[in-house]
Design an enzyme around this catalytic site. Structure first.
Site, PDB file in Angstrom:
ATOM      1  CE  LYS A  68     -11.417 -27.188 -55.136  1.00 42.55           C
ATOM      2  NZ  LYS A  68     -12.494 -27.291 -55.684  1.00 42.55           N
ATOM      3  CG  HIS A 113     -17.497 -33.692 -55.691  1.00 39.20           C
ATOM      4  ND1 HIS A 113     -16.729 -33.876 -54.611  1.00 39.20           N
ATOM      5  CD2 HIS A 113     -17.837 -32.304 -55.958  1.00 39.20           C
ATOM      6  CE1 HIS A 113     -16.676 -32.351 -54.143  1.00 39.20           C
ATOM      7  NE2 HIS A 113     -17.113 -31.578 -54.922  1.00 39.20           N
ATOM      8  NE  ARG A 138     -12.592 -35.606 -54.172  1.00 36.48           N
ATOM      9  CZ  ARG A 138     -13.751 -36.500 -54.365  1.00 36.48           C
ATOM     10  NH1 ARG A 138     -13.100 -37.783 -54.455  1.00 36.48           N
ATOM     11  NH2 ARG A 138     -14.724 -35.935 -54.498  1.00 36.48           N
ATOM     12  CE1 TYR A 197     -17.343   6.421 -54.637  1.00 37.93           C
ATOM     13  CE2 TYR A 197     -16.641   4.194 -54.070  1.00 37.93           C
ATOM     14  CZ  TYR A 197     -16.380   5.333 -54.515  1.00 37.93           C
ATOM     15  OH  TYR A 197     -15.134   5.711 -55.266  1.00 37.93           O
ATOM     16  CB  CYS A 252     -14.964   1.575 -51.755  1.00 38.22           C
ATOM     17  SG  CYS A 252     -16.330   2.758 -50.970  1.00 38.22           S
ATOM     18  CG  ASP A 269      -9.021   0.597 -53.556  1.00 33.00           C
ATOM     19  OD1 ASP A 269      -8.784  -0.588 -54.072  1.00 33.00           O
ATOM     20  OD2 ASP A 269      -9.381   1.708 -54.176  1.00 33.00           O
TER      21      ASP A 269
END
Ligand SMILES: Cc1ncc(COP(=O)(O)O)c(C=O)c1O
Length: 394
Positions: A48, A178, A234, A280, A327, A329
């Site tokens: 998943k 679970h 699992r 920043y 930041c 990016d």
């Protein structure tokens, strides 16, 4: 009027030489083989959330090559994506909403979890429209208090399932649950859940159901809780080579191989004087003249902003610290006064830890989270480069 919903648009990615996540599929296969051998029962490999950030289709394929009889996903969309990609084997999907049409799953021969009388009814209706029997895994809540039928509902769920099975609408393949804290050795929840599971299974049989499978264990359970292994384990995180919690794989004596290596090129290198502040908010200031490098990955790519001024990354066989805030990016690393680095040199943001770089669990420790979140959040802008794909047909 409800607007037509569209899937998210394809993301424009980073140029692969600039930054990419290398996914070692040989390591992934080796982990699946090792986990299955250790558990001594078949594994359902959990793919998943885009294979925990590693690529759902590629990992599903390699899981099959490595001998996984089952694949596990959360959403119906993930299960159908695997069918569209050509996977024809057993797949279990376990999380769907109140408005979702389950007929496409039944038609595609996907096994589906059910935890309530209402869900049994929906599956029977889906079976009627597709003229197939739904394959159902009945989920009991044994103590996680998340999904699964509570003990007071369980007899009703089993009775409804038995009636629908008798009517030919569905087949109850499994009873499952679970674990809450299998990654904490000796946690009191473990025996409580194992016993509740056993009771629930016996109640299901008393209602006339004959499920052939019982499954309860996740990776940590498969590794260190033998009594939870039952008929199927699992395994998610451990298949990707990330320890469910530090020390668990070692306790089991299983050597996991990290599958993801996130690398980037330095895109800028510069000298800064003493007193210069970085990024920043100016949260870090150089005390002496130094060299800093710019790494072109940020929180938009899943690099946690919480790790600013705490993390360090691999460079040239050692570690260099992240300076200032991460930041969207990009982030800045300090390369030191003497080091004359060049743009284009490689930074290893995370990997196996064998060459000085941090692991996913190191990042998790810097951010008070778990390795799962670190790898799963590596964003879709980061290209995946697949290494050592199997040539075998499946
Ligand atoms: C229901 C269920 N089973 C198994 C797993 C796999 O867990 P792990 O990644 O710890 O092996 C998950 C993952 O969260 C899950 O939600």
């Amino acid at each position: 009027m409800i607007n037509q919903l569209q899937p998210a648009a394809a993301v424009a990615g980073i140029y692969p030489a600039t930054a990419c996540a290398e996914i070692d599929l040989a390591a992934f296969r080796a982990n699946v083989v090792a986990l299955q051998a250790h558990a001594g029962v078949p594994a359902m490999v959990v793919v998943k959330a885009d294979g925990y950030g590693h690529g759902i289709v590629e990992c599903a394929r390699e899981a099959r090559v490595a001998g996984a009889g089952w694949l596990g996903v959360a959403t119906p969309g993930e299960a159908l994506l695997l069918r569209e990609a050509g996977d024809a084997g057993p797949i279990l999907a376990w999380l769907y909403g109140v408005e979702e049409d389950l007929a496409p799953l039944v038609a595609a021969d996907i096994d589906i979890s059910a935890q309530s009388v209402e869900q049994i009814g929906r599956l029977a209706a889906a079976a009627a429209t597709t003229e197939r029997r739904a394959r159902v895994h009945l989920k009991i809540d044994t103590g996680l208090s998340r999904n699964g039928a509570p003990s007071y509902e369980w007899p009703h769920v089993c009775a409804a399932a038995a009636e629908a099975e008798h009517a030919g609408a569905l087949e109850v393949v499994a009873v499952w649950s679970h674990l809450a804290a299998a990654d904490e050795p000796g946690h009191p929840s473990i025996p409580v859940q194992v016993e509740a599971f056993q009771r629930g299974y016996e109640q299901a049989r008393a209602e006339g159901l004959e499920p052939t499978l019982r499954h309860l264990a996740n990776s940590a359970g498969a590794l260190i809780v033998p009594e939870a292994r039952l008929d199927l384990v699992r395994v998610g995180i451990a298949a990707y080579g990330v320890d469910p919690a530090p020390g668990i794989a070692a306790l089991a004596g299983v050597a996991l191989r990290p599958v993801m290596r996130l690398r980037a090129q330095l895109v800028n290198v510069k000298q800064i004087p003493a007193g210069a502040s970085v990024s920043y908010g100016w949260t870090w200031t150089a005390e002496t003249p130094t060299t800093v490098g710019l790494v072109p990955l940020g929180y938009g790519d899943g690099i946690p902003r919480h790790a600013g001024n705490r993390a360090s990354v691999g460079w040239s066989g050692g570690r260099v610290p992240v300076r200032g805030r991460i930041c969207m990016d990009q982030f800045v690393v300090e390369l030191g006064a003497e080091h004359l680095a060049e743009p284009g040199e490689e930074i290893i943001v995370l990997g196996s830890g064998d060459h000085g770089e941090p692991t996913a669990n190191d990042w998790a420790a810097w951010c008070d989270t778990i390795g799962y979140e670190i790898v799963t959040r590596i964003g879709s802008r980061v290209p995946r480069r697949y290494l050592n794909a199997s040539q075998e047909d499946i």
